[in-house]
Write a protein that holds these residues in place. Structure first.
Motif, mmCIF file in Angstrom:
data_model
loop_
_atom_site.group_PDB
_atom_site.id
_atom_site.type_symbol
_atom_site.label_atom_id
_atom_site.label_comp_id
_atom_site.label_asym_id
_atom_site.label_seq_id
_atom_site.Cartn_x
_atom_site.Cartn_y
_atom_site.Cartn_z
ATOM 1 N N THR A 104 112.371 73.477 -1.751
ATOM 2 C CA THR A 104 113.058 74.549 -2.034
ATOM 3 C C THR A 104 114.649 73.828 -2.324
ATOM 4 O O THR A 104 114.148 73.234 -1.161
ATOM 5 C CB THR A 104 113.426 75.446 -0.707
ATOM 6 N N SER A 324 106.669 77.819 -2.466
ATOM 7 C CA SER A 324 107.193 78.893 -3.297
ATOM 8 C C SER A 324 105.221 79.498 -3.584
ATOM 9 O O SER A 324 104.664 79.286 -3.602
ATOM 10 C CB SER A 324 107.281 78.091 -5.256
ATOM 11 N N ALA A 369 110.184 82.371 -10.424
ATOM 12 C CA ALA A 369 109.762 80.924 -9.532
ATOM 13 C C ALA A 369 109.542 79.201 -10.485
ATOM 14 O O ALA A 369 109.603 78.415 -9.611
ATOM 15 C CB ALA A 369 107.814 81.084 -8.904
ATOM 16 N N SER A 372 113.293 78.262 -11.145
ATOM 17 C CA SER A 372 113.672 77.940 -9.326
ATOM 18 C C SER A 372 112.871 76.232 -9.466
ATOM 19 O O SER A 372 113.446 75.320 -9.287
ATOM 20 C CB SER A 372 112.964 78.804 -8.245
ATOM 21 N N VAL A 373 112.153 75.867 -10.151
ATOM 22 C CA VAL A 373 111.644 74.599 -9.929
ATOM 23 C C VAL A 373 111.746 73.766 -11.023
ATOM 24 O O VAL A 373 112.623 72.577 -10.655
ATOM 25 C CB VAL A 373 109.561 74.933 -9.587
#
Length: 455
Positions: A104, A324, A369, A372-373
């Motif tokens: 994260t 995640s 998600a 975000s990654v």
């Protein structure tokens, strides 16, 4: 358990073929081993393809694998199967275990084995794992040492969870999430708090704490259907065996014999290489010890989220992700035949939370998600999004499951079981499936020899 095929012999005369029921990896392995030994064999598969839970299909001009399946260098039986079907050049096997892990808030780590003898080869990887603080790295090393002292065959390990053992050995939440959970979920399809300690020890002790090269990852370079259907089918027929697709076996009768599409077919022996739920229905009542308890193995689901972008968003072939909904991500662009952009497959194990959610709901979760990654995904256009689901991907490897796994031999002479759910000594994996098929074939050969020598 034997994992070596029988030496080739002259085909026996005057005997019915062995019937192998089920065309997954266990059935394929049994059929090839029997054919190599010169034993007449017919493989029956109800579906129009081989491969079981490892298959491919077409979608919008792409060849899509239902899920990402990987193997390790220590999976010697599966690698032997690849060699026998001519698939060795169709996979990529790492020269050294190397996994990038994304956490994260932009944090990242790397697990890469060192050029040291086992188990020292993994010490530098843990010591430099940036997703853990210095104190947690020390705890991870201590936990690894303690884990290495356990015997996965100890029946007591089938009575306690891996999570309970980790807590008792000082493995705090950060270590559990960024190391043990990350690897155990992928290998066992069961979270650490639900997984039996025995199979967890088998995975970590064999792959990470044994031979230094044991955990090197292998990934197919071609669609699974090309390996486990096309190449496997050709390997069986090339050796003189027969494959019958879209042929449903509905019963097994004394003889032994199988009922195929309503017709009775005599067999010199029968190998039931289906999932445990199907095997429980096919095997005659009382023929196998503990048959009434196989349903207790239950099942654990896996989903794969497929996302196609108009441009590359991930620079490496695969990554692991922690903290995640995304777990492991693989670049499937080349394998699927995509000419422009990038196709990512997200493998999500222990998918009880997701398995019944509509695709639209999953899109709302996994698209953000992935952004975000992979920051590059924020600037890319998604051209396709779909989900494949395996509701019964593996049996649930919880405490007590080890005691429910049957041996290959049954009470009926000539009737044998195969499948990753049988007592292979391995978790429910491709390696376990192949080993079970080879062992069943070995028992069949013994049975056929005994029948031939009987007065």
């Amino acid at each position: 358990m034997s994992i070596t095929p029988e030496p080739r012999r002259a085909p026996p005369t005057g005997i019915a073929p062995v019937a192998v029921v089920g065309g997954g990896l266990a059935g394929i392995s049994a059929a090839i081993a029997l054919a190599e030994a010169g034993c007449p064999v017919t493989l029956y598969e109800a579906r129009p393809r081989l491969g079981g839970a490892t298959y491919s299909f077409q979608r919008g001009g792409l060849t899509v694998d239902n899920g990402q399946h990987v193997f390790l260098r220590c999976c010697t039986a599966y690698r032997g199967l690849l060699e026998r079907i001519g698939g060795t050049a169709l996979v990529d096997l790492q020269s050294r275990f190397d996994v990038r892990v994304l956490g994260t808030a932009g944090r990242a780590g790397r697990l890469r084995r060192a050029a040291l003898p086992g188990p020292l080869h993994f010490v530098p990887a843990l010591a430099g794992y940036r997703l853990l603080g210095p104190g947690d790295r020390i705890q991870a090393l201590r936990g690894s040492i303690a884990l290495g002292r356990l015997d996965p065959a100890d029946p007591l390990l089938d009575t306690v969870t891996f999570g309970r053992w980790l807590a008792a050995h000082g493995q705090r939440a950060p270590v559990r999430q960024a190391l043990w959970e990350l690897l155990a979920v992928a290998a066992l399809n069961t979270g650490v708090d639900d997984a039996a300690l025995g199979p967890a020890v088998k995975v970590f002790k064999t792959a990470l704490l044994g031979r230094p090269d044991a955990a090197d990852l292998g990934i197919p370079l071609v669609p699974l259907g090309e390996l486990h259907d096309t190449a496997a089918r050709a390997a069986i027929t090339r050796r003189g065996g027969a494959v019958r697709l879209s042929a449903k076996v509905t019963a097994i009768e004394p003889g032994p014999a199988v009922i195929v599409d309503g017709a009775r077919v005599e067999a010199s022996a029968v190998v039931v290489a289906t999932r445990h739920e199907q095997a429980a229905k096919l095997v005659p009542a009382g023929a196998a010890p503990g048959q009434d308890r196989w349903s207790g193995l239950d099942a654990s689901p896996i989903i794969n989220v497929h996302a196609v972008y108009d441009r590359p968003v991930m620079r490496v072939p695969f990554v692991a992700v922690t903290g995640s909904p995304v777990q492991w991500v693989f670049d499937k662009t080349r394998v699927a035949g995509l000419r422009g952009g990038q196709y990512l497959a997200v493998s999500v194990s222990v998918a009880d939370t997701w398995i019944d959610r509509p695709t639209a709901d999953l899109r709302e979760v996994f698209v953000p998600a992935l952004r975000s990654v992979f920051p590059a995904a924020r600037r890319a256009r998604m051209t396709d999004f779909f989900v494949t689901r395996e509701r019964r991907a593996t049996f649930r490897q919880a405490p007590g499951s080890g005691a429910l796994r049957p041996q290959s031999a049954t009470r009926w002479p000539g009737l044998y079981l195969a499948g990753a759910w049988t007592d292979t000594g391995w978790p429910d994996t491709m390696e376990g499936a192949v080993r079970s098929g080879l062992h069943a074939a070995h028992l069949v050969r013994q049975h056929v020899r005994d029948q031939e020598s009987a007065p």
